[in-house]
Design a protein around this motif. Structure first.
Motif, mmCIF file in Angstrom:
data_model
loop_
_atom_site.group_PDB
_atom_site.id
_atom_site.type_symbol
_atom_site.label_atom_id
_atom_site.label_comp_id
_atom_site.label_asym_id
_atom_site.label_seq_id
_atom_site.Cartn_x
_atom_site.Cartn_y
_atom_site.Cartn_z
ATOM 1 N N THR A 87 74.509 2.014 -66.413
ATOM 2 C CA THR A 87 73.117 2.380 -66.661
ATOM 3 C C THR A 87 72.933 3.886 -66.538
ATOM 4 O O THR A 87 72.227 4.511 -67.343
ATOM 5 N N VAL A 201 60.398 0.184 -67.415
ATOM 6 C CA VAL A 201 61.353 -0.073 -66.333
ATOM 7 C C VAL A 201 60.783 -1.022 -65.281
ATOM 8 O O VAL A 201 61.534 -1.728 -64.596
ATOM 9 N N ARG A 202 59.438 -1.051 -65.137
ATOM 10 C CA ARG A 202 58.833 -1.909 -64.111
ATOM 11 C C ARG A 202 59.108 -3.387 -64.353
ATOM 12 O O ARG A 202 58.938 -4.219 -63.443
ATOM 13 N N MET A 204 62.050 -4.639 -65.203
ATOM 14 C CA MET A 204 63.436 -4.982 -64.892
ATOM 15 C C MET A 204 63.562 -5.908 -63.678
ATOM 16 O O MET A 204 64.302 -6.904 -63.725
ATOM 17 N N PRO A 205 62.873 -5.646 -62.567
ATOM 18 C CA PRO A 205 62.973 -6.590 -61.444
ATOM 19 C C PRO A 205 62.525 -8.000 -61.813
ATOM 20 O O PRO A 205 63.111 -8.982 -61.333
ATOM 21 N N VAL A 208 65.345 -9.751 -63.497
ATOM 22 C CA VAL A 208 66.373 -10.150 -62.527
ATOM 23 C C VAL A 208 65.917 -11.383 -61.747
ATOM 24 O O VAL A 208 66.700 -12.310 -61.502
ATOM 25 N N LEU A 238 72.767 -6.637 -63.577
ATOM 26 C CA LEU A 238 71.405 -6.099 -63.593
ATOM 27 C C LEU A 238 70.929 -5.715 -62.200
ATOM 28 O O LEU A 238 70.079 -4.833 -62.056
ATOM 29 N N LEU A 239 71.463 -6.352 -61.167
ATOM 30 C CA LEU A 239 71.167 -5.892 -59.809
ATOM 31 C C LEU A 239 71.670 -4.463 -59.615
ATOM 32 O O LEU A 239 70.990 -3.623 -59.021
ATOM 33 N N CYS A 242 69.365 -2.130 -61.576
ATOM 34 C CA CYS A 242 68.117 -1.892 -60.847
ATOM 35 C C CYS A 242 68.348 -0.951 -59.671
ATOM 36 O O CYS A 242 67.465 -0.160 -59.312
ATOM 37 N N LEU A 245 68.027 2.384 -61.282
ATOM 38 C CA LEU A 245 66.683 2.668 -61.780
ATOM 39 C C LEU A 245 65.674 2.880 -60.659
ATOM 40 O O LEU A 245 64.700 3.632 -60.817
ATOM 41 N N PHE A 246 65.884 2.209 -59.534
ATOM 42 C CA PHE A 246 64.946 2.313 -58.415
ATOM 43 C C PHE A 246 65.614 2.948 -57.197
ATOM 44 O O PHE A 246 65.243 2.660 -56.049
#
Length: 372
Positions: A87, A201-202, A204-205, A208, A238-239, A242, A245-246
């Motif tokens: 990513t 992006v918000r 994405m969680p 998941v 994806l974890l 994330c 991303l965060f």
């Protein structure tokens, strides 16, 4: 908004605020290289026990899914770290085409060399050691190459070899995860084009969480869902994504790491699949290790991929040569050392030369000034 995690935060700027993954991550001084090499070596050790002795460490046996192998945890960690790194690569490059070119160069050349070397050199030797004519693997050896060339492993045996190890019919059982790895690369490209890595992006969680719920529902037998392995790897990958991303919101704390470890232990002990509930804790442990463990050494080369793709056939050869008679520990040590030699050859002769072409211009791009 694109997260700028590639810029290290100085101690002065980070001292007045809480320690986060973003503030602690330095792209030039982190534990990623050594962690990945350690994970690849762990996979090699686990597989050595499976190939030569028919045993490998497991956690909890649930009749609904069976045991979770130690090697499974190592592969899960690989996917978390890959999600983080890949990513970052996509956001840094800013071009889906360039990103996919980089990913293809990283995974395909060494994979093809491994297929060819296994089919042309190792398979005849394995066949000879098993008491058959070495040329009896042909023409099936060529079929092994072209059937598996697109990363999806359709054929694990080369002309029926091997058949006298504890993993009969499997000449290299480690390669099957590479297909899922590359599909995860494609997933990141698709999410990037759709804006889920930047302006959306918000969400994405939420994605998941949905994957985690589906996996747990399937693990409990409440719903029959296809593509179990794909869902597993998407979730872990994806974890990691994330985490990148965060990163500005993820605290780096020994207490959080201990809590994550406890959660994973409980998940392995009591759940049919630890990932949906304890996967977040597992991913946190992986990312915490990147910045917290004292493994911040980058030797300038990366042996993890070569270790991963070459260790299994080496262990098969050692088994047929009778090295397993020395005992479990000597066998594992010899196997890992020889796999490290193969990994070094892979890096310097195949992977590094291939990666030198990362910046090669595409046919539709204007050549840089001075190169015309």
């Amino acid at each position: 908004m694109v997260l700028d995690i590639a810029r290290p935060v100085t101690a002065k700027s980070g001292s007045s605020r809480a320690r986060t993954l973003k503030s602690e991550f330095n792209p030039k001084a982190n534990s990623l290289t050594m962690l990945r090499l350690g994970l690849a070596s762990l996979v090699a050790m686990v597989h050595a026990g499976a190939v030569a002795f028919g045993e490998q460490p497991t956690f909890g046996v649930d009749p609904r899914l069976g045991p979770t192998h130690l090697g499974d945890l190592a592969v899960d960690a690989f996917f978390v770290l890959s999600g983080f790194l890949v990513t970052m690569s996509y956001l840094r490059l800013g071009s889906p085409a360039r990103y996919l070119w980089h990913r293809a160069l990283r995974i395909l050349p060494a994979f093809w060399v491994c297929l060819i070397f296994t089919a042309v050199v190792l398979a005849p030797l394995i066949t000879l050691l098993e008491g058959r004519p070495p040329l009896s693997v042909y023409p099936q050896a060529f079929s092994y190459i072209w059937k598996n060339a697109a990363l999806h492993m359709f054929d694990f045996s080369v002309g029926g070899a091997p058949h006298t190890t504890f993993t009969p019919g499997v000449v290299n059982g480690a390669l099957w995860t590479l297909y899922y790895e590359f599909v995860c690369y494609l997933l990141i490209a698709a999410l990037g084009v759709a804006g889920f890595l930047t302006r959306r992006v918000r969400w994405m969680p939420a994605l998941v969480i949905v994957l985690g719920v589906l996996n747990e529902v399937a693990a409990l037998g409440l719903l029959d869902l296809p593509a179990q392995q794909m869902r597993r790897f998407f979730f872990m990958f994806l974890l990691g994504a994330c985490g990148l991303l965060f990163a500005h919101r993820i605290p780096i704390s020994g207490r959080w790491a201990l809590a994550g470890l406890l959660l994973v232990a409980l998940g392995l002990a009591f759940l049919p699949d630890y990932r949906p509930v304890a996967g977040v804790g597992f991913a946190y442990l992986c990312l915490w290790a990147v910045v917290a463990l004292p493994l911040r050494w980058d030797p300038g080369f990366d042996l993890s991929y070569g270790m991963y793709i070459f260790h299994w056939p080496i262990e098969t050869l050692l088994t047929l040569l009778g090295v397993a008679a020395l005992g479990v520990v000597p066998f594992i040590v010899i196997a890992v050392l020889l796999a490290a030699v193969a990994a070094a050859l892979s890096w310097f002769l195949v992977e590094k030369p291939a990666l030198a072409h990362k910046s090669r211009p595409f046919p539709w791009e204007e050549p840089a000034i001075g190169t015309r």
